[in-house]
Write a protein that holds these residues in place. Structure first.
Motif, PDB file in Angstrom:
ATOM      1  N   ALA A 111       0.805  -1.225   0.000  1.00  0.00           N
ATOM      2  CA  ALA A 111       0.000   0.000   0.000  1.00  0.00           C
ATOM      3  C   ALA A 111       0.840   1.278   0.000  1.00  0.00           C
ATOM      4  CB  ALA A 111      -0.924   0.010   1.216  1.00  0.00           C
ATOM      5  N   HIS A 112       2.130   1.160   0.217  1.00  0.00           N
ATOM      6  CA  HIS A 112       2.997   2.337   0.329  1.00  0.00           C
ATOM      7  C   HIS A 112       3.007   3.121  -0.995  1.00  0.00           C
ATOM      8  CE1 HIS A 112       6.540   4.796   1.044  1.00  0.00           C
ATOM      9  NE2 HIS A 112       6.509   4.414   2.322  1.00  0.00           N
ATOM     10  N   PRO A 113       2.858   4.443  -0.950  1.00  0.00           N
ATOM     11  CA  PRO A 113       2.811   5.248  -2.180  1.00  0.00           C
ATOM     12  C   PRO A 113       4.030   5.081  -3.090  1.00  0.00           C
ATOM     13  CG  PRO A 113       2.191   6.581  -0.280  1.00  0.00           C
ATOM     14  CD  PRO A 113       2.649   5.265   0.251  1.00  0.00           C
ATOM     15  N   VAL A 114       5.209   4.893  -2.512  1.00  0.00           N
ATOM     16  CA  VAL A 114       6.414   4.693  -3.322  1.00  0.00           C
ATOM     17  C   VAL A 114       6.322   3.371  -4.087  1.00  0.00           C
ATOM     18  CG1 VAL A 114       8.916   4.346  -3.228  1.00  0.00           C
ATOM     19  CG2 VAL A 114       7.867   6.141  -1.860  1.00  0.00           C
ATOM     20  N   HIS A 115       5.811   2.314  -3.424  1.00  0.00           N
ATOM     21  CA  HIS A 115       5.633   1.022  -4.100  1.00  0.00           C
ATOM     22  C   HIS A 115       4.577   1.119  -5.190  1.00  0.00           C
ATOM     23  CE1 HIS A 115       3.569  -2.887  -4.619  1.00  0.00           C
ATOM     24  NE2 HIS A 115       4.816  -3.282  -4.821  1.00  0.00           N
ATOM     25  N   VAL A 116       3.473   1.783  -4.880  1.00  0.00           N
ATOM     26  CA  VAL A 116       2.392   1.930  -5.863  1.00  0.00           C
ATOM     27  C   VAL A 116       2.907   2.650  -7.104  1.00  0.00           C
ATOM     28  CG1 VAL A 116       0.148   3.007  -6.303  1.00  0.00           C
ATOM     29  CG2 VAL A 116       0.564   1.821  -4.125  1.00  0.00           C
ATOM     30  N   GLU A 117       3.658   3.724  -6.904  1.00  0.00           N
ATOM     31  CA  GLU A 117       4.217   4.465  -8.036  1.00  0.00           C
ATOM     32  C   GLU A 117       5.158   3.578  -8.856  1.00  0.00           C
ATOM     33  OE1 GLU A 117       7.040   8.361  -8.937  1.00  0.00           O
ATOM     34  OE2 GLU A 117       6.277   8.063  -6.916  1.00  0.00           O
ATOM     35  N   PHE A 118       6.021   2.814  -8.174  1.00  0.00           N
ATOM     36  CA  PHE A 118       6.937   1.924  -8.877  1.00  0.00           C
ATOM     37  C   PHE A 118       6.176   0.826  -9.620  1.00  0.00           C
ATOM     38  CE2 PHE A 118       9.338  -2.025  -9.077  1.00  0.00           C
ATOM     39  CZ  PHE A 118      10.349  -1.617  -9.942  1.00  0.00           C
ATOM     40  N   ALA A 119       5.202   0.206  -8.959  1.00  0.00           N
ATOM     41  CA  ALA A 119       4.434  -0.877  -9.574  1.00  0.00           C
ATOM     42  C   ALA A 119       3.727  -0.407 -10.842  1.00  0.00           C
ATOM     43  CB  ALA A 119       3.426  -1.448  -8.577  1.00  0.00           C
ATOM     44  N   ASN A 120       3.302   0.854 -10.859  1.00  0.00           N
ATOM     45  CA  ASN A 120       2.635   1.397 -12.039  1.00  0.00           C
ATOM     46  C   ASN A 120       3.580   1.535 -13.236  1.00  0.00           C
ATOM     47  OD1 ASN A 120       0.068   1.524 -10.937  1.00  0.00           O
ATOM     48  ND2 ASN A 120       0.395   3.574 -10.104  1.00  0.00           N
ATOM     49  N   LYS A 121       4.881   1.524 -12.992  1.00  0.00           N
ATOM     50  CA  LYS A 121       5.883   1.521 -14.064  1.00  0.00           C
ATOM     51  C   LYS A 121       6.334   0.099 -14.391  1.00  0.00           C
ATOM     52  CE  LYS A 121       7.763   5.912 -12.455  1.00  0.00           C
ATOM     53  NZ  LYS A 121       8.880   6.523 -11.731  1.00  0.00           N
ATOM     54  N   PHE A 122       6.502  -0.694 -13.340  1.00  0.00           N
ATOM     55  CA  PHE A 122       7.080  -2.038 -13.474  1.00  0.00           C
ATOM     56  C   PHE A 122       6.111  -3.033 -14.121  1.00  0.00           C
ATOM     57  CE2 PHE A 122       8.285  -6.199 -11.594  1.00  0.00           C
ATOM     58  CZ  PHE A 122       9.612  -6.265 -12.012  1.00  0.00           C
ATOM     59  N   LEU A 123       4.906  -3.113 -13.591  1.00  0.00           N
ATOM     60  CA  LEU A 123       3.962  -4.135 -14.053  1.00  0.00           C
ATOM     61  C   LEU A 123       3.607  -4.020 -15.534  1.00  0.00           C
ATOM     62  CD1 LEU A 123       1.678  -4.457 -10.905  1.00  0.00           C
ATOM     63  CD2 LEU A 123       3.517  -5.997 -11.655  1.00  0.00           C
ATOM     64  N   PRO A 124       3.433  -2.825 -16.101  1.00  0.00           N
ATOM     65  CA  PRO A 124       3.133  -2.749 -17.532  1.00  0.00           C
ATOM     66  C   PRO A 124       4.272  -3.262 -18.438  1.00  0.00           C
ATOM     67  CG  PRO A 124       2.462  -0.723 -16.458  1.00  0.00           C
ATOM     68  CD  PRO A 124       3.267  -1.517 -15.461  1.00  0.00           C
ATOM     69  N   ALA A 125       5.485  -3.378 -17.899  1.00  0.00           N
ATOM     70  CA  ALA A 125       6.620  -3.878 -18.675  1.00  0.00           C
ATOM     71  C   ALA A 125       6.678  -5.400 -18.693  1.00  0.00           C
ATOM     72  CB  ALA A 125       7.924  -3.323 -18.106  1.00  0.00           C
ATOM     73  N   LEU A 126       5.782  -6.044 -17.937  1.00  0.00           N
ATOM     74  CA  LEU A 126       5.828  -7.504 -17.808  1.00  0.00           C
ATOM     75  C   LEU A 126       4.824  -8.195 -18.710  1.00  0.00           C
ATOM     76  CD1 LEU A 126       6.173  -7.853 -13.938  1.00  0.00           C
ATOM     77  CD2 LEU A 126       7.976  -7.688 -15.669  1.00  0.00           C
ATOM     78  N   ASP A 127       5.279  -9.301 -19.273  1.00  0.00           N
ATOM     79  CA  ASP A 127       4.422 -10.175 -20.058  1.00  0.00           C
ATOM     80  C   ASP A 127       3.754 -11.202 -19.141  1.00  0.00           C
ATOM     81  OD1 ASP A 127       3.328 -11.210 -22.438  1.00  0.00           O
ATOM     82  OD2 ASP A 127       4.944 -12.671 -22.626  1.00  0.00           O
TER      83      ASP A 127
END
Length: 107
Positions: free
Chosen positions: A79-95
């Motif tokens: 739930a941490h805002p830093v993780h959420v921001e990172f996940a929004n960049k990281f997850l779209p790069a994954l197949d």
């Protein structure tokens, strides 16, 4: 031991999309590894690429392992805002992605 207490490992298996460049992957990994410096409940981070000779990786190429002191720590991390921001960049790069949390035990 209380149910949520005790060390917990957060394992993420990833396969990056083919169009994601090696440089982009490197930058994403640097961002992921920096989370341990920004999110207090995250106590450790390791990563690597698949080197198995068994050919059972099902297309997953990268493994990311984070260490937390409890399941509550993982919930705080997610739930941490830093993780959420990172996940929004990281997850779209994954197949493909697979996440497993577990408590290490001894035999």
């Amino acid at each position: 031991m209380e149910e949520g207490k005790g060390e917990v490992k957060h394992v993420l298996l990833a396969k990056f999309k083919p169009e994601i460049s090696a440089e982009e992957i490197e930058n994403l990994i640097k961002g992921y590894s920096n989370l341990v410096n920004l999110i207090e409940p995250m106590k450790g981070f390791h990563w690597g690429t698949d080197v198995s000779i068994e050919n059972l990786h099902q297309g997953f190429t990268h493994v990311f392992v984070s260490t937390f002191e409890s399941t509550e720590g993982i919930a705080e991390y997610v739930a941490h805002p830093v993780h959420v921001e990172f996940a929004n960049k990281f997850l779209p790069a994954l197949d493909k992605v697979l996440v497993v949390d577990y408590k290490p035990t001894s035999a």
